[in-house]
Design a protein around this motif. Structure first.
Motif, PDB file in Angstrom:
ATOM      1  N   SER A   1      -2.007   9.141   7.874  1.00  0.00           N
ATOM      2  CA  SER A   1      -1.145   7.958   7.843  1.00  0.00           C
ATOM      3  C   SER A   1      -1.346   7.201   6.541  1.00  0.00           C
ATOM      4  O   SER A   1      -2.421   7.254   5.932  1.00  0.00           O
ATOM      5  N   GLY A   2      -0.293   6.459   6.154  1.00  0.00           N
ATOM      6  CA  GLY A   2      -0.415   5.584   4.994  1.00  0.00           C
ATOM      7  C   GLY A   2      -1.019   4.248   5.355  1.00  0.00           C
ATOM      8  O   GLY A   2      -1.291   3.429   4.487  1.00  0.00           O
ATOM      9  N   GLY A   3      -1.215   4.002   6.650  1.00  0.00           N
ATOM     10  CA  GLY A   3      -1.776   2.728   7.080  1.00  0.00           C
ATOM     11  C   GLY A   3      -0.702   1.695   7.321  1.00  0.00           C
ATOM     12  O   GLY A   3      -0.705   0.999   8.324  1.00  0.00           O
ATOM     13  N   SER A   4       0.272   1.589   6.414  1.00  0.00           N
ATOM     14  CA  SER A   4       1.384   0.671   6.578  1.00  0.00           C
ATOM     15  C   SER A   4       2.540   1.384   7.259  1.00  0.00           C
ATOM     16  O   SER A   4       2.691   2.595   7.152  1.00  0.00           O
ATOM     17  N   ALA A   5       3.373   0.610   7.931  1.00  0.00           N
ATOM     18  CA  ALA A   5       4.520   1.190   8.620  1.00  0.00           C
ATOM     19  C   ALA A   5       5.532   1.705   7.612  1.00  0.00           C
ATOM     20  O   ALA A   5       5.707   1.154   6.537  1.00  0.00           O
ATOM     21  N   CYS A   6       6.204   2.782   7.989  1.00  0.00           N
ATOM     22  CA  CYS A   6       7.263   3.320   7.143  1.00  0.00           C
ATOM     23  C   CYS A   6       8.507   2.450   7.270  1.00  0.00           C
ATOM     24  O   CYS A   6       8.819   1.955   8.342  1.00  0.00           O
ATOM     25  N   SER A   7       9.205   2.292   6.177  1.00  0.00           N
ATOM     26  CA  SER A   7      10.434   1.505   6.173  1.00  0.00           C
ATOM     27  C   SER A   7      11.483   2.253   5.371  1.00  0.00           C
ATOM     28  O   SER A   7      11.291   2.518   4.187  1.00  0.00           O
ATOM     29  N   SER A   8      12.554   2.641   6.038  1.00  0.00           N
ATOM     30  CA  SER A   8      13.656   3.361   5.392  1.00  0.00           C
ATOM     31  C   SER A   8      13.169   4.634   4.709  1.00  0.00           C
ATOM     32  O   SER A   8      13.652   5.006   3.640  1.00  0.00           O
ATOM     33  N   GLY A   9      12.198   5.291   5.315  1.00  0.00           N
ATOM     34  CA  GLY A   9      11.708   6.555   4.784  1.00  0.00           C
ATOM     35  C   GLY A   9      10.725   6.428   3.654  1.00  0.00           C
ATOM     36  O   GLY A   9      10.266   7.424   3.106  1.00  0.00           O
ATOM     37  N   ALA A  10      10.368   5.211   3.254  1.00  0.00           N
ATOM     38  CA  ALA A  10       9.433   5.021   2.144  1.00  0.00           C
ATOM     39  C   ALA A  10       8.249   4.183   2.589  1.00  0.00           C
ATOM     40  O   ALA A  10       8.376   3.311   3.433  1.00  0.00           O
ATOM     41  N   LEU A  11       7.092   4.480   2.017  1.00  0.00           N
ATOM     42  CA  LEU A  11       5.899   3.720   2.345  1.00  0.00           C
ATOM     43  C   LEU A  11       5.789   2.488   1.457  1.00  0.00           C
ATOM     44  O   LEU A  11       5.984   2.571   0.251  1.00  0.00           O
ATOM     45  N   SER A  12       5.445   1.370   2.065  1.00  0.00           N
ATOM     46  CA  SER A  12       5.147   0.182   1.279  1.00  0.00           C
ATOM     47  C   SER A  12       3.644   0.103   1.085  1.00  0.00           C
ATOM     48  O   SER A  12       2.874   0.648   1.881  1.00  0.00           O
ATOM     49  N   ARG A  13       3.226  -0.539   0.025  1.00  0.00           N
ATOM     50  CA  ARG A  13       1.786  -0.652  -0.216  1.00  0.00           C
ATOM     51  C   ARG A  13       1.144  -1.497   0.878  1.00  0.00           C
ATOM     52  O   ARG A  13       1.702  -2.488   1.342  1.00  0.00           O
ATOM     53  N   SER A  14      -0.037  -1.107   1.267  1.00  0.00           N
ATOM     54  CA  SER A  14      -0.745  -1.761   2.368  1.00  0.00           C
ATOM     55  C   SER A  14      -1.049  -3.223   2.061  1.00  0.00           C
ATOM     56  O   SER A  14      -1.698  -3.536   1.055  1.00  0.00           O
ATOM     57  N   HIS A  15      -0.604  -4.109   2.946  1.00  0.00           N
ATOM     58  CA  HIS A  15      -0.924  -5.536   2.773  1.00  0.00           C
ATOM     59  C   HIS A  15      -2.416  -5.777   2.934  1.00  0.00           C
ATOM     60  O   HIS A  15      -2.971  -6.704   2.367  1.00  0.00           O
ATOM     61  N   VAL A  16      -3.082  -4.918   3.701  1.00  0.00           N
ATOM     62  CA  VAL A  16      -4.527  -5.048   3.908  1.00  0.00           C
ATOM     63  C   VAL A  16      -5.274  -4.758   2.610  1.00  0.00           C
ATOM     64  O   VAL A  16      -6.117  -5.549   2.157  1.00  0.00           O
ATOM     65  N   LEU A  17      -4.956  -3.635   1.982  1.00  0.00           N
ATOM     66  CA  LEU A  17      -5.656  -3.254   0.753  1.00  0.00           C
ATOM     67  C   LEU A  17      -5.325  -4.192  -0.397  1.00  0.00           C
ATOM     68  O   LEU A  17      -6.179  -4.487  -1.237  1.00  0.00           O
ATOM     69  N   LEU A  18      -4.088  -4.673  -0.430  1.00  0.00           N
ATOM     70  CA  LEU A  18      -3.729  -5.642  -1.470  1.00  0.00           C
ATOM     71  C   LEU A  18      -4.509  -6.942  -1.292  1.00  0.00           C
ATOM     72  O   LEU A  18      -4.977  -7.537  -2.264  1.00  0.00           O
ATOM     73  N   ALA A  19      -4.656  -7.377  -0.039  1.00  0.00           N
ATOM     74  CA  ALA A  19      -5.419  -8.601   0.225  1.00  0.00           C
ATOM     75  C   ALA A  19      -6.892  -8.421  -0.135  1.00  0.00           C
ATOM     76  O   ALA A  19      -7.571  -9.386  -0.503  1.00  0.00           O
ATOM     77  N   MET A  20      -7.379  -7.180  -0.070  1.00  0.00           N
ATOM     78  CA  MET A  20      -8.757  -6.887  -0.441  1.00  0.00           C
ATOM     79  C   MET A  20      -8.930  -6.835  -1.960  1.00  0.00           C
ATOM     80  O   MET A  20     -10.050  -6.650  -2.440  1.00  0.00           O
ATOM     81  N   GLY A  21      -7.832  -6.956  -2.695  1.00  0.00           N
ATOM     82  CA  GLY A  21      -7.902  -6.955  -4.155  1.00  0.00           C
ATOM     83  C   GLY A  21      -7.970  -5.576  -4.764  1.00  0.00           C
ATOM     84  O   GLY A  21      -8.443  -5.418  -5.896  1.00  0.00           O
ATOM     85  N   LEU A  22      -7.470  -4.552  -4.067  1.00  0.00           N
ATOM     86  CA  LEU A  22      -7.595  -3.189  -4.559  1.00  0.00           C
ATOM     87  C   LEU A  22      -6.460  -2.777  -5.490  1.00  0.00           C
ATOM     88  O   LEU A  22      -6.502  -1.688  -6.074  1.00  0.00           O
ATOM     89  N   GLY A  23      -5.425  -3.594  -5.601  1.00  0.00           N
ATOM     90  CA  GLY A  23      -4.371  -3.354  -6.581  1.00  0.00           C
ATOM     91  C   GLY A  23      -3.771  -1.968  -6.510  1.00  0.00           C
ATOM     92  O   GLY A  23      -3.261  -1.536  -5.485  1.00  0.00           O
ATOM     93  N   GLU A  24      -3.844  -1.234  -7.650  1.00  0.00           N
ATOM     94  CA  GLU A  24      -3.207   0.079  -7.732  1.00  0.00           C
ATOM     95  C   GLU A  24      -3.814   1.099  -6.782  1.00  0.00           C
ATOM     96  O   GLU A  24      -3.174   2.091  -6.432  1.00  0.00           O
ATOM     97  N   LEU A  25      -5.055   0.890  -6.360  1.00  0.00           N
ATOM     98  CA  LEU A  25      -5.655   1.817  -5.402  1.00  0.00           C
ATOM     99  C   LEU A  25      -4.866   1.852  -4.097  1.00  0.00           C
ATOM    100  O   LEU A  25      -4.867   2.861  -3.384  1.00  0.00           O
TER     101      LEU A  25
END
Length: 383
Positions: free
Chosen positions: A323-347
């Motif tokens: 899994s990508g962790g984040s929900a799929c939307s219109s067939g594309a993955l969005s970047r995880s709000h969890v990892l972004l909040a953790m400050g992981l940026g491009e990771l």
């Protein structure tokens, strides 16, 4: 093709013993628990026995468990119900985190639209928030604190006992999304400073479409579904008798084998990461969420320079479900709000969640690790 399922944090396969218990109910005769005839009384007794079994395992009173349609409804019911009850007392402030499940995030966004003030706390790079952060965010108008127990993307465990103690000292109700904690951590609800806790059956090898909300005695709650008097007037609607009984059986099974499973999963995780590091190097696959306080069966990995979407599509072709962790939307993955909040940026762009459970073996893990490494190398050669 040997297909390997490594997405147990999304949903788990139904345990055979659970299916057996539910099938006996489905085969009938059926009955509505609200009916007064013998068929209805039998159905009501089944629900009552299931509730008693679950309450004993969770360390709470039977009357404190409300059955729902799943984790999302349990989160919504706990958050809306408690917040609206507190607003009647003039309180309009919510404290939560930026890493909650969308069932919590979106519910709180709705409360914000209705005039509530919201404080969203950021985690550290391990994915954890500190109890001191939560305590500092509370004020005299705080109506509710909502912090998840175990993060569904990283497996990080939050300090719920310390957070609950701080909230209780201020007389503020605490809701916790405990969907990923159930079956992974020992839960004795009467020993925790928690007022509301959300659960879902399909995360513990139970059926989809049934959940529960723990509502501690004395916790004010405004019902969200109106109609009949079911669930002590807290949640209207005919009970899902087979689902509830299956939930109880699943909880019995997961609790009886919890420590054995935890040790097995630790071994799977260790071997999985060991093999991937051997194949890709330490810089080729990075573990997200480095806190020692985590559940071992959720592993979030970033593959720098690659996209999570490409990894997942190719892994699926190779027979590995993740899994990508984040929900799929219109067939594309969005970047995880969890990892972004953790400050992981491009990771966050290259993050893939793997989660282990019933049916996975050390051979599966070795095979999956080889497939993952092969896909990552192939994609890197194409960049």
């Amino acid at each position: 093709m040997n297909r390997i399922y490594l997405d147990h944090a999304a949903t788990t396969p139904l345990a055979p013993e659970v299916l057996e218990e539910m099938t006996a109910i489905w085969l009938g005769p059926g009955g509505n628990p609200s009916s007064v005839h013998s068929f209805g009384r039998t159905a009501k007794q089944r629900v009552g026995r299931a509730r008693d079994r679950m309450a004993q395992l969770l360390g709470c009173a039977s009357a404190e468990l409300v059955y729902t349609s799943g984790g999302t409804e349990s989160d919504n019911m706990g958050i809306f119900g408690a917040a609206w009850a507190q607003r009647r007392k003039g309180k309009d402030h919510i404290v939560t985190t930026a890493i909650e499940h969308h069932a919590v995030l979106h519910a709180i966004e709705r409360l914000e639209e209705q005039g509530f003030r919201v404080t969203r706390l950021e985690p550290d790079r391990s994915g954890a928030v500190a109890a001191e952060q939560v305590a500092a965010a509370m004020d005299e108008q705080t109506a509710l604190v909502s912090v998840m127990y175990v993060n569904n993307e990283t497996g990080t465990v939050q300090p719920i006992e310390a957070i609950g103690a701080a909230a209780r000292a201020r007389g503020i109700p605490l809701h916790t999304d405990a969907v990923q904690a159930l079956g992974r951590l020992p839960l004795r609800l009467h020993e925790l400073p928690v007022d509301l806790a959300s659960f879902s059956a399909h995360k513990i090898n139970g059926p989809q479409g049934v959940g529960a909300l723990y509502v501690a005695k004395g916790t004010a709650l405004v019902p969200q579904l109106l109609g009949g008097p079911q669930e002590r007037n807290r949640r209207a609607g005919t009970e899902n008798v087979a689902g509830i009984c299956g939930f109880a059986r699943a909880l019995e099974l997961v609790e009886s084998g919890r420590e054995t499973k935890r040790q097995t999963v630790r071994e799977l995780r260790h071997r999985f990461l060991e093999l991937l590091t051997e194949e890709l190097g330490a810089a080729g696959c990075i573990v997200n969420g480095g806190s020692p306080e985590l559940v071992p069966d959720i592993v979030n990995l970033s593959f720098p320079g690659l996209s999570a979407e490409s990894m997942l599509m190719n892994l699926d072709i190779e027979g590995v479900a993740a899994s990508g962790g984040s929900a799929c939307s219109s067939g594309a993955l969005s970047r995880s709000h969890v990892l972004l909040a953790m400050g992981l940026g491009e990771l966050a762009t290259s993050a893939v969640r793997f989660s282990f459970g019933m049916g996975n073996t050390i051979e599966d893990i070795a095979h999956a690790a080889q497939k993952i490494a092969t896909v990552a190398k192939r994609l890197r050669n194409m960049v």
